[in-house]
Design a protein around this motif. Sequence first.
Motif: not given
Length: 303
Positions: A1-19, A29-36
């Motif tokens: 599961m990937i919690f798609v949030s602000k800054g997630y794709f700017k983390s080197k460790n997160c990028l390694r996980e996705v790759q 499975a993707l989820t995105h925080d809806s709390a505006t």
Amino acid sequence: MIFVSKGYFKSKNCLREVQCTMQKDKPIALTHDSATYLSTYMPLAKICDEECPTEMLGIFRGRTVIPWHRIQEFQLVSLKLLAEQLLLGCLSTPLGCPSKVSQNSIDLYIPGELPLRKMALHGRILVYASPYNPGALPVAMDLAASMGGHLEVTGDPTAITTKLPDTTRKRTTVFMLYLNDKTFLSTAGEMLANELRTVRTEGSTVKVIMVHENDTDRGGCDFGIFFDGRTPQDLLQDGLFKALALALYSHVHWPVSVALVANAMGATAAKLWSRGSFTTASATRSAVGQEAAGTESVQVVVS
């Protein structure tokens, strides 16, 4: 599961996980925080455009991004959707349940979840959707249809100013205040405010129920905008927003919104075969652009 949030794709460790996940073709499975209202919020489209590397955009293709909610009843729906994705990723065969498992979905339910509860409304309930409240009438009609037609819906302003004789059974008049990005603006907003002043006076029998739009395609907005000066100060000081505004979401979360509104209108638990009972599990919302005009002053009775 990937919690798609602000800054997630700017983390080197997160990028390694996705790759690594993409290279090994693992289920995602993707989820995105809806709390505006959170400072960490960023629209999904903006995350894809500004933060997600081009070579990783493939994780979004052919997948539904599950919105994450913090309100419990909506959160249960999100959790159920995540559980469905987890099971679909683990199952290679229907395990003897062909009627419950398809290629892209599994029928899951949570015992006691709100949309599955049998409920009933008592007496006659007339819902007034002001012609000065853009979008209110189609929302009221969708709510009525989603409650099995057990509401009367009107856009006639006399509904909140005229006491009609009712010798058959008790009738409750509900002023549904629909909060979206057009509420309380311009001349229509002034007229709407005057109507609210009328029904909030001492002795009025009209009940005000507020519903807050969260679907951006329908004028959804952050609740904080109603404190930016658009709401008349006398209504603010008189406690208009002390009552809870019920969140309206579309798609899979719409049945929960309907059930919450029904409860606010006085719905109670009903026996399995009670006359006039309903559930909201199969409730659907009209497509954007196919609703009735929200500024028309017409009376629509749903029965």
